[in-house]
Write a protein that holds these residues in place. Structure first.
Motif, PDB file in Angstrom:
ATOM      1  N   ASN A 236       0.819  -1.217   0.000  1.00 32.38           N
ATOM      2  CA  ASN A 236       0.000   0.000   0.000  1.00 32.38           C
ATOM      3  C   ASN A 236       0.849   1.262   0.000  1.00 32.38           C
ATOM      4  N   GLU A 237       2.060   1.122   0.519  1.00 32.29           N
ATOM      5  CA  GLU A 237       2.905   2.307   0.634  1.00 32.29           C
ATOM      6  C   GLU A 237       3.541   2.695  -0.696  1.00 32.29           C
ATOM      7  N   ARG A 238       3.255   1.928  -1.731  1.00 31.34           N
ATOM      8  CA  ARG A 238       3.694   2.281  -3.077  1.00 31.34           C
ATOM      9  C   ARG A 238       2.668   3.204  -3.756  1.00 31.34           C
ATOM     10  N   LEU A 239       1.467   3.266  -3.177  1.00 30.81           N
ATOM     11  CA  LEU A 239       0.343   3.874  -3.896  1.00 30.81           C
ATOM     12  C   LEU A 239       0.284   5.396  -3.717  1.00 30.81           C
ATOM     13  N   LYS A 240      -0.326   6.068  -4.706  1.00 26.71           N
ATOM     14  CA  LYS A 240      -0.598   7.509  -4.612  1.00 26.71           C
ATOM     15  C   LYS A 240      -2.055   7.756  -4.214  1.00 26.71           C
ATOM     16  N   GLY A 241      -2.833   6.693  -4.272  1.00 22.79           N
ATOM     17  CA  GLY A 241      -4.211   6.786  -3.807  1.00 22.79           C
ATOM     18  C   GLY A 241      -4.558   5.514  -3.055  1.00 22.79           C
ATOM     19  N   SER A 242      -5.125   5.673  -1.856  1.00 20.14           N
ATOM     20  CA  SER A 242      -5.463   4.502  -1.032  1.00 20.14           C
ATOM     21  C   SER A 242      -6.414   4.975   0.066  1.00 20.14           C
ATOM     22  N   HIS A 243      -6.736   4.060   0.997  1.00 21.21           N
ATOM     23  CA  HIS A 243      -7.550   4.481   2.133  1.00 21.21           C
ATOM     24  C   HIS A 243      -6.919   5.673   2.839  1.00 21.21           C
ATOM     25  N   SER A 244      -5.599   5.721   2.831  1.00 17.61           N
ATOM     26  CA  SER A 244      -4.892   6.722   3.629  1.00 17.61           C
ATOM     27  C   SER A 244      -4.495   7.952   2.834  1.00 17.61           C
ATOM     28  N   MET A 245      -4.223   7.803   1.565  1.00 15.36           N
ATOM     29  CA  MET A 245      -3.623   8.899   0.796  1.00 15.36           C
ATOM     30  C   MET A 245      -4.512   9.282  -0.383  1.00 15.36           C
ATOM     31  N   SER A 246      -4.796  10.587  -0.486  1.00 19.58           N
ATOM     32  CA  SER A 246      -5.588  10.989  -1.646  1.00 19.58           C
ATOM     33  C   SER A 246      -5.367  12.443  -2.028  1.00 19.58           C
ATOM     34  N   GLY A 247      -4.240  12.999  -1.629  1.00 18.15           N
ATOM     35  CA  GLY A 247      -3.974  14.391  -2.000  1.00 18.15           C
ATOM     36  C   GLY A 247      -4.409  15.382  -0.941  1.00 18.15           C
ATOM     37  N   TYR A 248      -4.664  14.891   0.267  1.00 16.94           N
ATOM     38  CA  TYR A 248      -5.133  15.769   1.342  1.00 16.94           C
ATOM     39  C   TYR A 248      -3.965  16.360   2.126  1.00 16.94           C
ATOM     40  N   HIS A 249      -3.227  15.511   2.816  1.00 16.60           N
ATOM     41  CA  HIS A 249      -2.147  16.021   3.669  1.00 16.60           C
ATOM     42  C   HIS A 249      -1.106  16.780   2.852  1.00 16.60           C
ATOM     43  N   SER A 250      -0.776  16.271   1.687  1.00 17.46           N
ATOM     44  CA  SER A 250       0.279  16.917   0.898  1.00 17.46           C
ATOM     45  C   SER A 250      -0.142  18.322   0.480  1.00 17.46           C
TER      46      SER A 250
END
Lengths: 112, 607
Positions: free
Chosen positions: B505-519
């Motif tokens: 999952n840590e390879r992904l740019k979109g997942s449950h955790s990552m979607s362009g929010y924190h960055s």
């Protein structure tokens, strides 16, 4: 509210009588999820339900997800106009197959 | 145990001496320990570059750059062939965060603005093939590969849609680029049309976990699909459902967003809030909406950081900024009072306690959390307590945030290589010097964000030079290692040494955790804190309200809750023409009465 589960030809009928509200919805959920097994064919007979609250709608949503995940089939039978309107307004109705009678529901399951 | 083998690692620190003859450099770490490194003919170096900038080679400038005070990340190999117990450290590569000892590229006026534009464009392209195709959220998918491709799934999770909407809205506020606002507004509309459940009986709103789409068909997922939260409605998902729409509301004033927010806050008040003992429950049963339902099992009658504290950063601060409604100020104060009262546990651990039973006794048995601390949550508390100081100053908030800011570098920061760790054991066992890393010693992008924002705003508010140094080190590590110069946006994790970790999952740019929010949140707020609080430079912000949208025609333009009197409006333009009906000190613009939407550019300057 009273819930009876019984066979009807090759399907299972869950007959619900009474109001489905915040106090009765958990019991309905328990009965329905017990028979919502993979590959099931369910007819939820709601011709005896006069009122269904939002808690009942949420039971229907969970049923929908369970059935979809397990590749089963379900039809809602005998919905009152009021309940139909509520389900339609919240966008739920289109998720379900509906029928007026148990026979028509069975036919719908066969077609579905 | 003797380390009698070679190994590679990174040293982060400040140059103290460069020996041109020996070609060696001495580097002092963040906590003042000195190491000597040898340059070899193969050593190469770069200066950190922003997204979409060319590689900035510095190999030929090493003698010039290795001057005392210069922060550097030196990656190399330790050879145990020196004197007994010592090593020769041969440097293979170096990264400089700037072009001189006091020059940090991430402090350039437009650094974060360029970065948010680039990240925003990446997600518009990956999710919608924009600008070639129209932005259409039917094509949105939660999961994205490293290079942005879709994984072939059909899941649209509400909170990841909302988080991306937040990113787009933030990008619009900073750049004024209409495609970002279009993305934010279409995403908000999609959330309203597909993810929102209006409960006519209770007259409130809750948000689906998500929808599974297949052609024109969609299946609503009412309850969470995640292991920790399965078959419940977690507060966390309801909170984050508001994040994107509310940030969009700041720009457009769409009254439908405000109505949705009010009815969702009503949900929190009616069903999540513990009116008797305070705080908010973390989960409710999907049928009865009862937080104490037996069906919730391990989530029954629990409170945690997310349910109590995440209201503020996710939506509540932004909702207050946009409305200045006193009831949201009260909600914020109650939130921070509860955190301050309940989360501190410094007799037992340098990390806050963040899982609770109903009566606020500690839950130290919960699934993965046990008695573990999340470094980023501690930093997030320090950051948000300091934001709150701008609304209502309390010594207790200052003391708590300073406590965190003093402790975290000792227990949550990698003082050897830079960056912030992830999840650690809250206590050390006898004989241990370091808090144990629970799963790994990798560093996640979102925890870096918390460190950067915490120390930036704390330096801006408290003017403590130590905070300035920690903010610089945090931002330097992030900008040196997290930017994906090949495929765009940012990596999920780095190894301890700074190299990206790209598996699972840590390879992904979109997942449950990552979607362009924190960055993108980081870009927005780092730009605000750096320019307006620290470097004292002007910034432009953009708005595009609907006619007759904001209450009384008043647009609130403060970019974040900052210390009272620290900024003001210098000038306003509407559709490119100067406009004078604004209150500079109050940070408000009186909107003109128009039939069409107008685009408003506001220049804000430090006082």
């Amino acid at each position: 509210m009273d819930v009876q589960v019984k066979p009807f030809q090759d399907a299972t009928v869950v007959e619900v009588v009474g109001d489905v509200d915040g106090s009765t919805a958990p019991m309905l959920q328990e009965h329905i999820l017990a028979v919502a097994q993979p590959g099931c064919r369910l007819l939820i007979d709601m011709s005896g339900v006069g009122f269904m609250s939002s808690a009942g709608l949420r039971v229907m949503l969970i049923l929908h997800r369970t059935i979809s995940g397990g590749k089963g089939h379900v039809a809602l039978v005998g919905l009152s106009d009021d309940i139909k309107d509520t389900m339609s307004a919240t966008g739920f109705l289109k998720f379900f197959t509906t029928a007026e009678t148990l026979e028509a529901g069975l036919q719908a399951l066969n077609n579905g | 145990m003797k380390i009698d083998f070679t190994f590679s690692d990174t040293i982060a620190g400040y140059v103290t001496h460069f020996n041109r003859v020996e070609r060696s450099v001495k580097i002092s770490t963040s906590d003042g320990r000195e190491f000597k490194g040898i340059l070899t003919p193969a050593t190469y170096a770069r200066i950190a570059q922003n997204l979409e900038e060319p590689y900035a080679d510095a190999t030929g400038r090493l003698a010039e750059l290795l001057t005392p005070g210069q922060l550097v990340y030196a990656y190399g190999v330790f050879y145990p062939d020196a004197a007994e117990g010592d090593y020769t450290f041969e440097i293979k590569s170096m990264v400089f965060p700037g072009n001189g000892p006091s020059v940090y590229r991430h402090e350039e006026q437009d650094w974060w603005i360029k970065q948010i534009r680039s990240i925003g464009h990446s997600y518009l392209k990956w999710q919608f093939n924009h600008p070639k195709d129209e932005i259409d959220f039917r094509n949105y998918r939660t999961f994205l590969h490293l290079a942005g491709g879709k994984k072939g799934d059909f899941l649209q999770e509400t909170d990841t849609v909302s988080r991306l909407v937040f990113g787009f809205a933030s990008a619009f506020l900073l750049t004024g680029e209409d495609a970002f606002l279009e993305g934010a507004e279409k995403g908000t509309q999609y959330l309203r049309d597909h993810m929102r459940f209006f409960d006519a009986e209770e007259q409130l709103i809750y948000w689906y976990h998500g929808v599974q789409v297949s052609g024109d068909q969609e299946q609503k997922l009412l309850t969470s699909e995640f292991g920790d939260d399965y078959d419940s409605i977690p507060a966390y998902e309801q909170i984050y459902a508001l994040a994107g729409p509310i940030q969009t509301y700041r720009a457009n004033g769409d009254p439908r967003i405000l109505a949705d927010a009010e009815l969702t806050v009503k949900l929190f008040d009616r069903f999540y809030k513990d009116a008797e003992k305070g705080g908010y429950f973390s989960h409710i049963d999907p049928i009865t909406l009862d937080p104490r339902a037996e069906s919730l099992q391990h989530n029954r009658a629990k409170k945690n950081w997310n349910s109590v504290g995440d209201h503020a950063p996710a939506y509540l601060i932004n909702l207050y900024i946009a409305t200045h409604d006193p009831k949201y100020a009260d909600f914020l104060e109650d939130t921070f009072d509860t955190i301050t009262e309940r989360f501190q546990d410094y007799d037992n651990s340098p990390f806050v306690q963040e899982k609770f039973y109903e009566d606020w006794s500690y839950d130290q048995t919960y699934l993965w959390q046990q008695n573990r601390g999340v470094v980023g949550h501690n930093l997030k508390i320090a950051w948000n307590l300091t934001r709150m100081q701008g609304l209502k100053w309390k010594d207790s908030y200052a003391e708590f945030s300073k406590k965190i800011a003093g402790l975290m570098p000792q227990v949550g920061m990698d003082i050897q290589r830079g960056g912030w760790y992830d999840v650690v054991e809250r206590t050390v066992q006898p004989g241990q010097r370091f808090h144990r890393y629970v799963w790994h010693d990798r560093k996640a992008w979102w925890q870096q964000e918390q460190g950067i924002l915490a120390y930036l705003i704390m330096y801006g508010v408290y003017k403590d030079e130590e905070y300035k140094r920690l903010a610089r080190e945090s931002a330097a590590y992030y900008n040196s290692f997290f930017l994906d110069h090949d495929d765009g946006a940012v990596y999920f994790n780095t190894l301890a040494n700074g190299l990206p970790y790209l598996l699972g999952n840590e390879r992904l740019k979109g997942s449950h955790s990552m979607s362009g929010y924190h960055s993108m949140e980081l870009c927005y707020l780092a730009a605000v804190y750096q320019n307006l609080l620290i470097s004292k430079r002007a910034m432009d912000f953009y708005f595009k309200p609907y006619p007759k949208s904001f209450k009384d025609g008043i647009l609130h333009v403060e970019p974040d809750i900052l210390p009272p009197g620290s900024i003001c409006i210098e000038s306003v333009e509407i559709d490119g023409k100067p406009y004078t009906d604004f209150d500079s000190a109050a940070l408000t613009v009186k909107l003109p009465e128009t039939e069409e939407r107008v685009k408003i550019k506001v220049r804000i300057v430090p006082v």
